[in-house]
Design a protein around this motif. Structure first.
Motif, PDB file in Angstrom:
ATOM      1  N   GLY A 146      -1.594   1.837  -0.682  1.00 58.72           N
ATOM      2  CA  GLY A 146      -1.948   1.906   0.735  1.00 58.72           C
ATOM      3  C   GLY A 146      -3.441   1.793   0.968  1.00 58.72           C
ATOM      4  O   GLY A 146      -3.901   1.066   1.856  1.00 58.72           O
ATOM      5  N   THR A 147      -4.230   2.491   0.158  1.00 60.17           N
ATOM      6  CA  THR A 147      -5.688   2.424   0.274  1.00 60.17           C
ATOM      7  C   THR A 147      -6.188   1.030  -0.057  1.00 60.17           C
ATOM      8  O   THR A 147      -7.072   0.501   0.623  1.00 60.17           O
ATOM      9  CB  THR A 147      -6.331   3.454  -0.684  1.00 60.17           C
ATOM     10  N   TRP A 148      -5.618   0.421  -1.087  1.00 59.72           N
ATOM     11  CA  TRP A 148      -6.005  -0.934  -1.463  1.00 59.72           C
ATOM     12  C   TRP A 148      -5.692  -1.907  -0.331  1.00 59.72           C
ATOM     13  O   TRP A 148      -6.496  -2.781  -0.015  1.00 59.72           O
ATOM     14  CB  TRP A 148      -5.280  -1.331  -2.753  1.00 59.72           C
ATOM     15  N   MET A 149      -4.520  -1.750   0.289  1.00 57.82           N
ATOM     16  CA  MET A 149      -4.131  -2.629   1.398  1.00 57.82           C
ATOM     17  C   MET A 149      -5.112  -2.488   2.565  1.00 57.82           C
ATOM     18  O   MET A 149      -5.483  -3.478   3.194  1.00 57.82           O
ATOM     19  CB  MET A 149      -2.719  -2.305   1.881  1.00 57.82           C
ATOM     20  N   LEU A 150      -5.525  -1.256   2.876  1.00 58.85           N
ATOM     21  CA  LEU A 150      -6.491  -1.051   3.956  1.00 58.85           C
ATOM     22  C   LEU A 150      -7.796  -1.777   3.667  1.00 58.85           C
ATOM     23  O   LEU A 150      -8.394  -2.393   4.539  1.00 58.85           O
ATOM     24  CB  LEU A 150      -6.763   0.441   4.156  1.00 58.85           C
ATOM     25  N   THR A 181      -7.207  -5.942   3.442  1.00 58.97           N
ATOM     26  CA  THR A 181      -6.869  -6.610   4.686  1.00 58.97           C
ATOM     27  C   THR A 181      -7.945  -6.463   5.753  1.00 58.97           C
ATOM     28  O   THR A 181      -7.911  -7.175   6.754  1.00 58.97           O
ATOM     29  CB  THR A 181      -5.540  -6.082   5.251  1.00 58.97           C
ATOM     30  N   GLY A 182      -8.899  -5.558   5.558  1.00 60.76           N
ATOM     31  CA  GLY A 182      -9.931  -5.342   6.564  1.00 60.76           C
ATOM     32  C   GLY A 182      -9.389  -4.666   7.813  1.00 60.76           C
ATOM     33  O   GLY A 182      -9.955  -4.781   8.898  1.00 60.76           O
ATOM     34  N   TYR A 183      -8.309  -3.938   7.664  1.00 59.31           N
ATOM     35  CA  TYR A 183      -7.639  -3.294   8.791  1.00 59.31           C
ATOM     36  C   TYR A 183      -8.571  -2.321   9.509  1.00 59.31           C
ATOM     37  O   TYR A 183      -8.623  -2.301  10.744  1.00 59.31           O
ATOM     38  CB  TYR A 183      -6.388  -2.576   8.294  1.00 59.31           C
ATOM     39  N   MET A 184      -9.316  -1.524   8.759  1.00 58.39           N
ATOM     40  CA  MET A 184     -10.184  -0.518   9.381  1.00 58.39           C
ATOM     41  C   MET A 184     -11.303  -1.181  10.179  1.00 58.39           C
ATOM     42  O   MET A 184     -11.665  -0.720  11.262  1.00 58.39           O
ATOM     43  CB  MET A 184     -10.749   0.430   8.322  1.00 58.39           C
ATOM     44  N   ASP A 185     -11.856  -2.277   9.664  1.00 56.72           N
ATOM     45  CA  ASP A 185     -12.897  -3.000  10.399  1.00 56.72           C
ATOM     46  C   ASP A 185     -12.342  -3.557  11.709  1.00 56.72           C
ATOM     47  O   ASP A 185     -13.009  -3.519  12.754  1.00 56.72           O
ATOM     48  CB  ASP A 185     -13.464  -4.144   9.556  1.00 56.72           C
ATOM     49  N   THR A 186     -11.131  -4.067  11.654  1.00 52.98           N
ATOM     50  CA  THR A 186     -10.496  -4.606  12.850  1.00 52.98           C
ATOM     51  C   THR A 186     -10.259  -3.502  13.880  1.00 52.98           C
ATOM     52  O   THR A 186     -10.490  -3.701  15.077  1.00 52.98           O
ATOM     53  CB  THR A 186      -9.161  -5.285  12.492  1.00 52.98           C
ATOM     54  N   TYR A 229       3.346  -4.346   5.715  1.00 52.35           N
ATOM     55  CA  TYR A 229       3.409  -3.347   4.646  1.00 52.35           C
ATOM     56  C   TYR A 229       3.885  -2.002   5.213  1.00 52.35           C
ATOM     57  O   TYR A 229       4.781  -1.370   4.654  1.00 52.35           O
ATOM     58  CB  TYR A 229       2.038  -3.200   3.989  1.00 52.35           C
ATOM     59  N   ALA A 230       3.312  -1.585   6.333  1.00 47.42           N
ATOM     60  CA  ALA A 230       3.699  -0.314   6.947  1.00 47.42           C
ATOM     61  C   ALA A 230       5.155  -0.345   7.397  1.00 47.42           C
ATOM     62  O   ALA A 230       5.891   0.639   7.229  1.00 47.42           O
ATOM     63  CB  ALA A 230       2.778  -0.002   8.120  1.00 47.42           C
ATOM     64  N   SER A 231       5.594  -1.465   7.942  1.00 50.32           N
ATOM     65  CA  SER A 231       6.996  -1.600   8.359  1.00 50.32           C
ATOM     66  C   SER A 231       7.936  -1.512   7.165  1.00 50.32           C
ATOM     67  O   SER A 231       8.991  -0.877   7.237  1.00 50.32           O
ATOM     68  CB  SER A 231       7.213  -2.928   9.073  1.00 50.32           C
ATOM     69  N   LEU A 232       7.556  -2.140   6.053  1.00 51.68           N
ATOM     70  CA  LEU A 232       8.370  -2.076   4.837  1.00 51.68           C
ATOM     71  C   LEU A 232       8.488  -0.637   4.341  1.00 51.68           C
ATOM     72  O   LEU A 232       9.578  -0.189   3.970  1.00 51.68           O
ATOM     73  CB  LEU A 232       7.764  -2.967   3.747  1.00 51.68           C
ATOM     74  N   ILE A 233       7.392   0.107   4.356  1.00 52.17           N
ATOM     75  CA  ILE A 233       7.417   1.507   3.922  1.00 52.17           C
ATOM     76  C   ILE A 233       8.345   2.319   4.829  1.00 52.17           C
ATOM     77  O   ILE A 233       9.151   3.128   4.355  1.00 52.17           O
ATOM     78  CB  ILE A 233       5.990   2.101   3.934  1.00 52.17           C
ATOM     79  N   ASN A 279       3.981   8.224  -5.073  1.00 48.73           N
ATOM     80  CA  ASN A 279       2.555   8.539  -5.010  1.00 48.73           C
ATOM     81  C   ASN A 279       1.697   7.281  -5.109  1.00 48.73           C
ATOM     82  O   ASN A 279       0.691   7.154  -4.412  1.00 48.73           O
ATOM     83  CB  ASN A 279       2.177   9.527  -6.114  1.00 48.73           C
ATOM     84  N   PHE A 280       2.083   6.348  -5.964  1.00 53.79           N
ATOM     85  CA  PHE A 280       1.320   5.105  -6.103  1.00 53.79           C
ATOM     86  C   PHE A 280       1.359   4.289  -4.821  1.00 53.79           C
ATOM     87  O   PHE A 280       0.326   3.821  -4.334  1.00 53.79           O
ATOM     88  CB  PHE A 280       1.866   4.274  -7.271  1.00 53.79           C
ATOM     89  N   ILE A 281       2.537   4.128  -4.249  1.00 49.84           N
ATOM     90  CA  ILE A 281       2.669   3.329  -3.030  1.00 49.84           C
ATOM     91  C   ILE A 281       1.945   3.992  -1.870  1.00 49.84           C
ATOM     92  O   ILE A 281       1.286   3.339  -1.077  1.00 49.84           O
ATOM     93  CB  ILE A 281       4.158   3.092  -2.694  1.00 49.84           C
ATOM     94  N   GLY A 282       2.043   5.316  -1.781  1.00 47.88           N
ATOM     95  CA  GLY A 282       1.437   6.024  -0.665  1.00 47.88           C
ATOM     96  C   GLY A 282      -0.068   6.169  -0.750  1.00 47.88           C
ATOM     97  O   GLY A 282      -0.750   6.208   0.270  1.00 47.88           O
ATOM     98  N   SER A 283      -0.599   6.249  -1.946  1.00 44.64           N
ATOM     99  CA  SER A 283      -2.037   6.485  -2.056  1.00 44.64           C
ATOM    100  C   SER A 283      -2.788   5.253  -2.549  1.00 44.64           C
ATOM    101  O   SER A 283      -3.585   4.677  -1.819  1.00 44.64           O
ATOM    102  CB  SER A 283      -2.317   7.675  -2.979  1.00 44.64           C
ATOM    103  N   SER A 284      -2.538   4.835  -3.737  1.00 40.22           N
ATOM    104  CA  SER A 284      -3.306   3.728  -4.320  1.00 40.22           C
ATOM    105  C   SER A 284      -3.050   2.406  -3.615  1.00 40.22           C
ATOM    106  O   SER A 284      -3.983   1.732  -3.193  1.00 40.22           O
ATOM    107  CB  SER A 284      -2.970   3.578  -5.808  1.00 40.22           C
TER     108      SER A 284
END
Length: 120
Positions: free
Chosen positions: A11-15, A18-23, A55-59, A4-9
């Motif tokens: 993952g959201t922190w990484m987004l 990293t500015g992924y959504m802006d990109t 990060y996504a590839s590692l998951i 749950n931590f890796i999938g929610s907290s």
């Protein structure tokens, strides 16, 4: 808890970091407008896209490894506890289920979260 931590907290922190959504918004805008000037903003987000992609590839690799290990060890899993162990608990069943440290910590965590949310 780790899943749950890796999938929610995490993952959201990484987004966010990293500015992924802006990109992705910049790429969408470019695809919609075909304006090359929009791509000038893209250079800043490439590193973030690489980090988030890693990060996504590692998951995905961990999920695949988990599925493979589960399949290889499927005969070692026991579906239910032997009846004699459950029956030997007698009237202590509820105390064992509710009074174990995992359930107590889980309950304390969520009570703390509720209090924190009320105080904000």
């Amino acid at each position: 808890m780790a899943v749950n931590f890796i999938g929610s907290s995490l993952g959201t922190w990484m987004l966010r970091v990293t500015g992924y959504m802006d990109t992705m918004e910049t790429l969408t805008e470019f695809l919609n407008t075909k304006n090359l000037a929009v791509l000038a903003d893209l250079g800043n987000g490439i590193a973030g896209m690489f980090i988030f992609g890693s990060y996504a590839s590692l998951i995905l690799m961990m999920a695949g490894a988990g599925l493979i290990l589960t399949w290889l060890n499927r005969k070692k899993f026991v579906c239910c506890a032997p009846e004699e162990k459950v029956a030997s608990l007698g009237k202590k069943k509820a105390a064992v289920m509710i009074g174990n440290p995992g359930i107590l910590l889980y309950g304390a965590f969520w009570i703390g979260i509720m209090i924190w949310q009320l105080l904000q």
